[in-house]
Scaffold this motif. Structure first.
Motif, short mmCIF file in Angstrom:
data_model
loop_
_atom_site.label_atom_id
_atom_site.label_comp_id
_atom_site.label_asym_id
_atom_site.label_seq_id
_atom_site.Cartn_x
_atom_site.Cartn_y
_atom_site.Cartn_z
N THR A 1 0.85 -1.19 0.00
CA THR A 1 0.00 0.00 0.00
C THR A 1 0.88 1.24 0.00
O THR A 1 2.01 1.22 0.50
N ARG A 2 0.33 2.30 -0.56
CA ARG A 2 1.03 3.58 -0.63
C ARG A 2 0.09 4.65 -0.11
O ARG A 2 -1.09 4.69 -0.49
N SER A 3 0.59 5.52 0.74
CA SER A 3 -0.26 6.60 1.24
C SER A 3 -0.55 7.58 0.13
O SER A 3 0.16 7.64 -0.89
N ASP A 4 -1.58 8.37 0.31
CA ASP A 4 -1.99 9.32 -0.73
C ASP A 4 -0.89 10.30 -1.10
O ASP A 4 -0.78 10.72 -2.25
N ASP A 5 -0.07 10.69 -0.11
CA ASP A 5 1.00 11.65 -0.40
C ASP A 5 2.29 10.97 -0.84
O ASP A 5 3.29 11.63 -1.13
#
Length: 519
Positions: A79-83
């Motif tokens: 997963t990757r954070s929005d920022d």
């Protein structure tokens, strides 16, 4: 004849090597690499055979396919954070080291830190990283301290130094020392008792390896070990390679000069093809630490004298295998540019630049020359003649390839070194190790020092889009070319050859030896 009490099925299992998993000539792949490394640590050198060996024994978190897309390999999901500042990775089930113990997130964290201390792209990622923390036995989290737009590209890097995972106890080895034991989690395990340095490297199928279900494409997808055993053999003499391939003593030759190809192309038991379609870039690397090449004018004079056609004739052999290319990123790549490069050879202009440089040209220029690596040695012979033409004295010091790597890693004792690198490994300022401007000792052999190039390389990593990366990459190229980091000597492909009864041969920017079977 069946032994009393032995069923027919049991007898077949014992008698059939594929089922019994007993190495035989039929299920052994014998390979003649262009050179055979003595360095088995994937984080320690840019050697091609170290890289290719590493792909057999070690595995990576991600891998690229033939569209340059990073795809999960050891990783099951992420997963990757929005920022884009936080990344969480979870490993696949069933990953084991070759001693049978489970691969853990702790092992991967330690491996990334060690790789990041050695590799140019890995180092850029680590400098942008605030922390890498273990979440649970199969999960770890990478937190960035500043934007870095190439996280997955770094973890999927296809070339040396490969971001290979290893047990934490081995990853704890100082980056300046080689690991004391060769153990990975890849499709093959290293057979230490049969290792003869400089002569043979043997690997055997890792029974506990679980390949991915996707098709094998370059380094991505399922690495299926269809052959029970792979032997990498030192056969530096080309005629010996051709003879052994013709008689079936070996199965695969990595790279052959063009003049022997007609013999093999007429042999119906052999197939000849180019498997690395991007090919290689030849390069002339200056040692920036010592005279005369501590003087940028002397470096530029040599660059001005270079006629790539002479080098390509020596290494490619066939016109269709050769391409003049003065881009440090390689030609046909997204960032291709010639900014800052001299475009036309000018011997008289080079002589004039040398005279005007003010450098002491009385001492001979030492070229370290790996005579047993034909693709590199041919470049050195052309440079020897070229430097003499423009008025430099030359001391060509012949040695074997492993000695060459050792000499090149030391700052003293040489002025010029030649090498080749796969074009995909050169295609960006962070992948290309020869564009490291950190100087000595943090940079790569040759040790050019340019703080602005280093600043721009980090700016490239933070760039928000492809257009901005292209702009920055062009400026880096301009400064590196004008500063004489190194001189590209042209781009070329080379043919490989293998027994026609081999199927499943993969193409790609490295020698990928899984997926093959004997018909």
């Amino acid at each position: 004849m069946l032994r009393p009490g032995l069923s027919l099925l049991a007898a077949l299992v014992i008698a059939t090597p594929a089922l019994a998993q007993v190495p035989t000539r039929a299920n052994t792949l014998r390979v003649a690499p262009e050179t055979l490394t003595r360095v088995l640590d994937p984080h320690f050198t840019t050697s091609f055979t170290t890289r290719d060996f590493a792909y057999l024994v070690f595995d990576t978190l991600f891998a690229v396919n033939d569209r340059w897309e990073p795809t999960p390999q050891m990783v099951d999901r992420f997963t990757r954070s929005d920022d884009g500042m936080s990344w969480t990775f979870t490993l696949r089930d069933g990953l084991t080291w070759h001693d049978g113990t489970a691969v853990t997130a702790e092992d991967c964290v330690a491996s990334l830190r060690r790789w990041g201390a050695r590799d140019a792209l890995g180092g850029a990622l680590m400098r942008a990283t605030a922390s890498i923390d273990v979440v649970d036995p199969k999960t770890f989290r990478l937190m960035l301290r500043e934007p870095f737009g190439l996280v997955l590209e770094a973890l999927a890097k296809p070339g040396a130094m490969v971001p290979a995972m290893m047990p934490a106890r081995l990853a704890a080895t100082s980056p300046t020392q080689q690991i004391p034991q060769v153990m990975g989690s890849g499709p093959y395990r290293f057979v230490a008792e049969e290792y003869v340095p400089g002569d043979r490297i043997v690997v055997q199928r890792h029974a506990g390896y679980r390949p991915r279900s996707e098709p094998a494409v370059w380094a991505s997808g399922g690495k299926v070990a269809r052959m029970e055993r792979v032997e990498l053999l030192a056969l530096p003499d080309v005629s010996t390679q051709v003879s052994a391939l013709t008689t079936g003593e070996i199965d695969y030759v990595e790279r052959l000069p063009a003049d022997v190809l007609p013999v093999l192309e007429r042999n119906r038991a052999v197939r000849v093809a180019t498997v690395s379609h991007y090919g290689f870039q030849g390069l002339l690397r200056f040692n920036h630490l010592h005279p005369p090449f501590d003087n940028p004018a002397v470096r530029r004079a040599v660059m001005l004298a270079v006629d790539q056609a002479d080098y390509l004739a020596a290494v490619a052999g066939r016109p269709e295998y050769a391409r003049e290319c003065r881009s440090m990123y390689g030609c046909g790549t997204p960032l291709e540019t010639t900014a800052g490069m001299p475009m036309t050879p000018d011997l008289e202009g080079a002589r004039r630049m040398l005279r005007d440089s003010g450098a002491d040209l009385s001492r001979p220029v030492v070229i370290i020359h790996p005579a047993d690596a034909p693709g590199i040695a041919a470049l050195g012979l052309v440079s020897q003649a070229l430097l003499t033409q423009i008025g430099l004295r030359v001391d060509l010091q012949a040695m074997d390839l492993n000695t060459y790597f050792g000499r090149r890693a030391r700052p003293e004792g040489w002025n010029i070194a030649h090498t080749t690198n796969t074009v995909p490994d050169m295609q960006s300022p962070l992948l290309n190790p020869f564009l490291n401007g950190a100087g000595f000792p943090a940079g790569f052999a040759g040790w050019p020092k340019d703080d602005e190039v280093e600043r721009l390389r980090m700016e490239f990593a933070r760039a928000p889009d492809a257009a901005e990366r292209l702009r920055i990459a062009t400026e880096i190229h301009r400064r590196a070319a004008e500063g004489g980091f190194y001189m590209p000597l042209g781009q070329f492909t080379a043919a490989s050859a293998w027994r026609a009864n081999l199927t499943g041969v993969l193409d790609g920017p490295a020698m990928f030896l899984w997926n093959m079977s004997r018909n």
